[in-house]
Structure formats: structure tokens, C-alpha cells
Design an enzyme around this catalytic site. Sequence first.
Site, mmCIF file in Angstrom:
data_model
loop_
_atom_site.group_PDB
_atom_site.id
_atom_site.type_symbol
_atom_site.label_atom_id
_atom_site.label_comp_id
_atom_site.label_asym_id
_atom_site.label_seq_id
_atom_site.Cartn_x
_atom_site.Cartn_y
_atom_site.Cartn_z
ATOM 1 N N SER A 174 0.684 -1.222 -0.162
ATOM 2 C CA SER A 174 0.002 0.004 0.043
ATOM 3 C C SER A 174 0.867 1.386 -0.043
ATOM 4 O O SER A 174 1.672 1.451 -0.922
ATOM 5 C CB SER A 174 -1.061 0.121 1.172
ATOM 6 O OG SER A 174 -1.923 0.919 1.212
ATOM 7 N N ASP A 270 -8.049 -3.040 -7.433
ATOM 8 C CA ASP A 270 -7.499 -2.817 -6.124
ATOM 9 C C ASP A 270 -8.695 -2.172 -5.286
ATOM 10 O O ASP A 270 -9.196 -1.361 -5.569
ATOM 11 C CB ASP A 270 -6.306 -1.984 -6.204
ATOM 12 C CG ASP A 270 -5.923 -1.724 -4.826
ATOM 13 O OD1 ASP A 270 -6.400 -0.876 -3.973
ATOM 14 O OD2 ASP A 270 -4.603 -2.291 -4.575
ATOM 15 N N HIS A 337 -6.305 -5.875 -1.551
ATOM 16 C CA HIS A 337 -5.283 -5.019 -1.619
ATOM 17 C C HIS A 337 -4.230 -5.446 -0.363
ATOM 18 O O HIS A 337 -4.466 -5.843 0.559
ATOM 19 C CB HIS A 337 -6.104 -3.702 -0.825
ATOM 20 C CG HIS A 337 -5.048 -2.651 -0.656
ATOM 21 N ND1 HIS A 337 -4.645 -1.958 -1.766
ATOM 22 C CD2 HIS A 337 -4.499 -1.928 0.401
ATOM 23 C CE1 HIS A 337 -3.782 -0.944 -1.413
ATOM 24 N NE2 HIS A 337 -3.963 -1.024 -0.044
#
Length: 399
Positions: A174, A270, A337
Site C-alpha cells: 500500500s 484494487d 489490497h
Amino acid sequence: MEKAGIIQWLNLIVCVLLLLEAEGSLVPLTLVENAISQGAVCLDGSPPAYHFDKGVGEGINSWIVHMEGGGWCKDVNDCLGRKKSRLGSSNQMVEDIYFSGILNNDRQYNPDFYNWNRVLVRYCDGSSFTGDVEEVDPTNNLYFRGARIFSAVMEDLLAQGLEKAENAILTGCSAGGLTTILQCDNFKSLLPSGANVKCVPDAGYFINAKDISGAHFIEEFYSKVVSTHGSAKNLPAACISKLTPGLCFFPENVVSHISTPIFVVNSAYDSWQIQNILAPGAADPSDKWHSCKLDLRSCSSDQLRILQDFKEEFEKAVSVVGDSPSKGMFIDACFTHCQTLSTETWFKADSPHLANTTIGKAVGDWFYDRSPFSHVDCNYPCNPTCQNSVSDLKDHPGI
């Protein structure tokens, strides 16, 4: 206790033990106390931190450094909200965490990297380790020092043996995946010239797409992040010379300038990007996208068309990575994610597959030059191996 009850309890214990085995090892927190004298501190002024599990055997001179994620803060009020949490203070971080996925020390679940030195660098600055503002406003006592944290932690790790690395991977999830992209060449420059150094960003390829209302929400947000944290001087110079600093926070504008080999792991759908870039709350006041953003199976036909358009934009943005053997990508169609830190999605028989290959095997083959790997998945819901992927965003705050 009756025999049936004893058997149930024994089965439960076995299941728990198997789960802990799959999750990996428990690793203590290390505070970099001497970083304080360098001004390399979290938002609240506390020292930066990392978790470190030493390599063994043939992996003693090989290193994985994983940069933790957790979103960004765009202004003083936003950063004050993080200051009293683990995303802004090492005082709020747990002492021990489990290493799993690419950090797992079990050969069965991480055959290529299980015996390496494995590090998880905690995230407490809110700028993907790019900020550096000297002044500290006494009214809020916020320190914007992400770039200094990166330097101080790397200096500490070099003294721990990273300076002798023969193999090294910079990775992250991330906001940590974005860090991996932005700091990739810098990381390589710190290591011996003969070392095999590569970067593997996970779920960090955030694209500059318009939201469902047609607004440039994420572009404006990134511009504020860069301005607040004074990040411009720590973004790739080749990009800054051509574009505004905020635009140089987007991987599509910097990845072509990276000389270090890089392998992008990401979903084309995502879940964080769909929830925060494509359909943020500000663009959906009537909350029509609420169910769709939580589960793509709940999307209407019109919403699915918009999602397919988003995937096309993502594919275009990631295409600038290129297709040379030193570059690679695993772009699946799973609504998730971050996939490299979980054993469930990294290297198991029922992990997401592309070209009959798991993420762990694809990254390992690419790193050791056994075979190149660069694949983009078909459109949702075409990939049956995505069925076990879970979209869990509790550690990745929205914007």
C-alpha cells in the site's frame, strides 16, 4: 470431559497450531533511539521502529526490507488524527508481530526467501517516507520527517549487516508499496555495487484516475500530502524536472525513471483504489456505490462497466513499467489490497494464480532470473483462483 469433547478440543488445538505455522514467526519491535538526534522521528516525535528476524545458513547475507503501509495524512488536522495512533507514534505500536507471506521463515510457505534476513519497517510519518520539514510548529508539535526516518532506519540496518548484502529486496504494501517505488534507486545506492538488488512494490501502484463524478480527487489529495510534508525534494528528480511535485507521487510518472529492477504486484481491481480513488465518499453523496465497493458481486451492470473502464486505465498506467527481463508484474483480477504479506495469497496451492503461477513463485523466479514474469489478468470475474482473496482494509485507512 467426554471423549467426543476431548477430540474436538484436540482438533481445535491442531488447527490453531497449523494456523500459527502458516502465519510465521513472532518478531519483536526494535526502536531506533539514536535517530532522535538526527530529527528522524514519527509524527509525535517518538523514534522510528522496525521488526527484524535474522537470516540463517545460505540466507545470512540476503535481505528483505518491507515498508509498512497505512495511507497518508494531507494536512495538520489530518496528521493530528494519526499522531496518537501506531501510524503516528512508535509509543502506540505493539511489541511483537507475526511475519508471514514474503517474510515467513517457513520453507514450505516461502521457499525462496525463508532463510533471509527479514525486516518490517513500521510506518509513522504519513508521507510514504518522503517528508522533511525542519520547522516544528509548537502549537501542534507535528514532525514531518519521513525521509529522515528512511535514512536513519537504513543506517541502522546497514550496521546490522545490510552493508554486506549479496541479495536484497525492497518491498512494501500500500503506502509502503509506493515507498518501494519512490525509494527503489535510493535503496540500491546504499548497498554494495555487486549486490543483486531488486524492488517489489505490492498494492502501491496508485493511478491518477478521475472519480465517478469526474473530479481529480486523488490528484488533489496527493498534492496536499506532498505540500504538507515538504516531499518535493525527496521525489525522483527526473520527474520533478518535468511535472508538479504532486504528480510525482504517482507511480505511472516515476517508474520509467527507475533503473533498479522492479516487479509490480497489484490487483487491477484494487479494493482500496476502488473505494478511495474511483468512488470516494465525496463523489458518491447518495451512497449508491456502498454495496458495490464492499463486494463486486453486488455491483450493477453500469457499475461493472465503470469498473472495467478503471481496469483499462490501470493497465495503461502500469504499461509504462515496460517488458524488459529486469521488469515484471503480477496484475490479477482479485478484489483485494496487498497480497505479499499473507501466506494465503503469497504461496499456497489455493492462492491467486496467473499463468498457473502463484505470486511467491513468480517473484522468486524473476528475482533469481529463473524465468521472467509479466502478466495482466482477464476481466472480473474471470479468475476462479481469486475466490479465497479477502479485501481487508482495516490497516489501510481511507481518505
